[in-house]
Design an enzyme around this catalytic site. Structure first.
Site, mmCIF file in Angstrom:
data_model
loop_
_atom_site.group_PDB
_atom_site.id
_atom_site.type_symbol
_atom_site.label_atom_id
_atom_site.label_comp_id
_atom_site.label_asym_id
_atom_site.label_seq_id
_atom_site.Cartn_x
_atom_site.Cartn_y
_atom_site.Cartn_z
ATOM 1 N NE ARG A 282 -1.794 2.054 3.341
ATOM 2 C CZ ARG A 282 -1.693 2.041 4.664
ATOM 3 N NH1 ARG A 282 -2.387 1.209 5.379
ATOM 4 N NH2 ARG A 282 -0.867 2.876 5.286
ATOM 5 C CG HIS A 286 -6.159 3.578 6.249
ATOM 6 N ND1 HIS A 286 -6.639 2.364 5.809
ATOM 7 C CD2 HIS A 286 -7.211 4.218 6.814
ATOM 8 C CE1 HIS A 286 -7.925 2.271 6.122
ATOM 9 N NE2 HIS A 286 -8.300 3.378 6.721
ATOM 10 C CE1 TYR A 295 1.731 3.215 8.116
ATOM 11 C CE2 TYR A 295 0.657 4.917 9.439
ATOM 12 C CZ TYR A 295 0.719 4.159 8.283
ATOM 13 O OH TYR A 295 -0.220 4.349 7.301
#
Lengths: 395, 325
Positions: A282, A286, A295
């Site tokens: 990805r 998100h 992160y």
């Protein structure tokens, strides 16, 4: 009791043999290398020039759409957006391997499948601007598409709920002899939900012609795959449930296409589920509410940018001599213009009538909702300035 | 005292309790290194280590089932459900396990040390799956406590009390106020009582009851009514279960009128329970029917969010109707 679960199939041993993990090695199907060249020994699926260019254009279109809509969200034109950057091949090529009468039940990052089916820029915009032209009547956040004509089930935000539903949908297709399958998309994070386990088990036991398509993209919001599961990805679970399973390189459109095409044939012929685990990444956040710098590293992202699924497939198409540079450039330019124009049009279209606040809760509007609506209209009439979206119609 | 928003107050309460009680364990989706999608658990993993603050796999039923076992073992789990809209896969674990553990074991075992934190409520363009207020489903569950703070000061004191209470607490955080509400919060340890309502404004003509983010909405309506010469007593219920029927009754005996406001749909909402109890306790004191200003009996809308919400204007109109009854 059939052979599958009967104890007679269980062999005996006198040694205390606790099976360690990693004993099952599930390789990943890959046909193209990162430069888009066919790997040694690999056989490309039968793909027409039309199909190949349609896959490529869909992927390019979705990347453009994602870029433009993230920008539109930053400008405050829409409240939310969710991109599929880096995963275009997984959804586009799998959708391309299906028939139009096959059902698609997606999670929420599969806009490419919808685009491949023919969802128009205007339709995307009507949903994202929650306007009255959205067949879902502007009731959900942006990106929660749904279109009955295209056999694309309206998306629900709760994760994994579509998985057992897909089993049930496919069972109905089989029962009615529809000669169709259901494909069910989800991520590796959603595969932790109870619904995943319930859905796979039921599909296996009830012989449902459903393709479970897992986009293992490495992250569930901030949670990396290694904090999501300890076993060998999602594919190993399919085997545990007695489901035919294949793992593919999700950034290799050809591999995804052939895997899905064969999964569809098996699901229909053998009347059974098939699990596909597509390994991808990805590259997008998100959603527009997320910030991946909290992160993961830029270096990690850069590594995956090199594995760009679009460029990889494009190189293969070029290699086939099917790529028309000028035509392609014209397509990109026109798509960009179309998207910009559609944003401007869709944001000017009004929301649904106030009556649609109470429609579709039930098949008909019950007395208590009639009463609440009447009361609400009287109130809006009294304070028109405070309800600008609906005050004009209740005058 | 320090200026904190609601998220910082929650974070501060978690740090306070993790320092005080080493058996406190905080987990849920994305709560580890990232600090939660709203950042309520920021820096907890750095401060207390991965064993005491960690990401869970993406499974709400797993999170609460795990928390139940951990609580029964004697630890103090603080489990986060990322959005209250996503709590329902855990419904079985909460309703049949968390809430009934003590009762079914004759008091031998319990989940009393468990606290479930979850953001709830609308007003953030979240549509039907990021806006719900599901307190009434859980209010029908004997054995649970349900607590809702209205501002940062309340959030810290009530969360600390919830984590120390020997009953499982569902702590519902009004996410609309996460960053919007800022107030002075003591940096030291303090608790606020569970099961006790808080009188926010005293008045004599009508009692207005709300909780969470709706308290400021009814305060706005009370200010409008004051211009008309109506004196409103505004009460923050704070605890939905058990709730402070005594405090509300005392107020209604004084004012003779009651209005209850909540975001959740009207039918079967917690206002119904309050109304039934108060008409029982205060029947001869009531000068008008008890008014409810609630969400509509529809799923939470998106395009018509403003129309759906039980806002200050709807509340003000209901105050007038009740006064003129």
């Amino acid at each position: 009791m059939n052979d599958r679960n009967h104890l007679s199939k269980v062999s005996s041993t006198t040694s205390v043999n606790i099976i360690e993990d990693g004993i099952v090695d599930i390789p990943m199907l890959q046909l193209l290398n990162e430069d888009g060249e066919l790997l040694k020994g690999a056989v490309a699926p039968e793909l027409s020039q039309d199909q190949a260019t349609r896959i490529l254009k869909t992927m390019e279109y979705i990347r453009l759409l994602d870029e433009r809509m993230i920008a539109a969200q930053r400008q405050g034109r829409i409240s939310f957006y969710l991109a599929c950057t880096g995963e275009e091949a997984a959804t586009t090529a799998s959708a391309a391997a299906l028939f139009e009468h096959d059902m698609i039940m997606s999670q929420y990052r599969e806009q490419a499948a919808l685009a491949y089916r023919g969802y128009t820029t205007e339709q995307f915009m009507n949903q994202m601007f929650s306007n009255r032209l959205d067949p879902n009547k502007g009731r959900q956040m942006p990106i929660h598409y749904g279109d009955k004509a295209l056999n694309f089930m309206t998306i629900s935000s709760p994760l994994g709920t579509q998985i057992p539903q897909a089993s049930g949908y496919a069972y109905g297709q089989k029962l009615q002899g529809n000669d169709a399958v259901t494909i069910c998309y989800f991520g590796e994070g959603a595969a932790s939900e109870g619904d995943f386990h319930a859905g796979l088990n039921m599909a296996a036991v009830l012989n449902c012609p459903v393709i479970f398509f897992c986009r293992n993209n490495g992250y569930a919001i901030s949670t990396p795959a290694e904090e999501q599961f300890a076993g060998d990805g999602i594919a190993s679970r399919g085997i545990g449930y007695g489901i035919k399973t294949i793992r593919v390189d999700g950034n290799d459109a050809l591999a995804v296409f052939i895997a899905t095409q064969q999964a569809r044939e098996i699901a229909l012929k053998d009347k059974c589920p098939v699990l596909i685990e597509a390994m991808t990444y990805r590259l997008a956040a998100h959603s527009t509410s997320d910030d991946p710098t909290g992160y993961r590293s830029k270096e990690e992202e850069a590594k995956w940018r090199l594995k760009d699924p679009i460029n990889r497939f494009k190189q293969w198409v070029i290699g086939k001599g099917w790529f028309d540079e000028a035509e392609h450039e014209a397509y990109i330019t026109k798509s960009r213009e179309d998207i910009l124009a559609a944003v401007k049009t869709a944001e000017k279209v009004a929301v649904c009538d106030i009556d649609d606040l109470v429609n579709d809760v039930y098949d008909t509007v019950p007395w208590h909702l009639e009463e609440q609506l009447t009361h609400l209209k009287t109130h809006i009439k009294k304070y028109p300035d405070n309800y600008p979206k609906t005050s004009a119609e209740v005058k | 005292m320090a200026k904190m928003n609601l998220l910082q107050a929650i974070n501060n309460a978690l740090i306070t309790e993790m320092e005080r009680n080493e058996k406190v364990v905080v987990f849920g989706e994305d709560v580890g290194h990232f600090g939660g999608v709203f950042r309520a658990t920021s820096n907890l993993q750095e401060k207390f280590g991965k064993d005491r603050c960690f990401n869970s796999p993406l499974t709400e039923q797993g999170i609460i089932g795990f928390a139940n076992g951990l609580a029964a073992q004697g630890s103090f789990p603080v489990a986060e459900i990322q959005f209250a809209d996503y709590i329902f896969p855990a419904f079985d674990q909460i309703v049949n396990e968390t809430a009934k553990w003590r009762y079914r074991s004759g008091g031998q075992f319990s989940c009393g040390s468990l606290t479930i934190r979850t953001p709830y409520g609308g007003g953030i363009h979240g549509g039907l799956y990021h806006s719900q207020s599901p307190e009434a489903y859980f209010a029908h569950t004997p054995g649970l406590k349900i607590v809702v703070p209205r501002n940062p000061y309340q959030a810290k004191g009530l969360l600390l009390a919830s984590m120390r209470d020997d009953n499982p607490v569902l702590f519902m955080e009004p996410k609309r106020l996460y960053r919007a509400a800022v107030s002075d919060v003591p940096e030291e340890d303090y608790t606020l009582p569970l099961g006790k309502a808080d009188v926010v404004e005293e008045g004599s003509d009508i009692t207005l009851v709300a909780w969470g983010a709706q308290v400021e909405v009814v305060q706005q309506a009370a200010a409008m009514a004051r211009e008309d010469g109506v004196s409103c007593e505004v009460i923050d219920l704070r605890s939905i279960l058990p709730w402070d029927a005594q405090r509300i009754s005392e107020s209604v005996m004084k004012t003779g009128r009651l209005l209850i406001n909540h975001e959740a749909p009207q039918t079967g909402g917690f206002a119904s329970e309050i109304a039934a109890t108060i008409q029982d306790k205060c029947f001869l004191y009531l000068e008008a029917p008890i008014a409810r200003v609630c969400g509509l009996d529809t799923p939470y809308p998106l395009a018509h969010e403003k129309e759906y919400m039980p806002d200050h204007l709807k509340t003000y109109e209901a105050i007038k109707r009740t006064m003129n009854y």
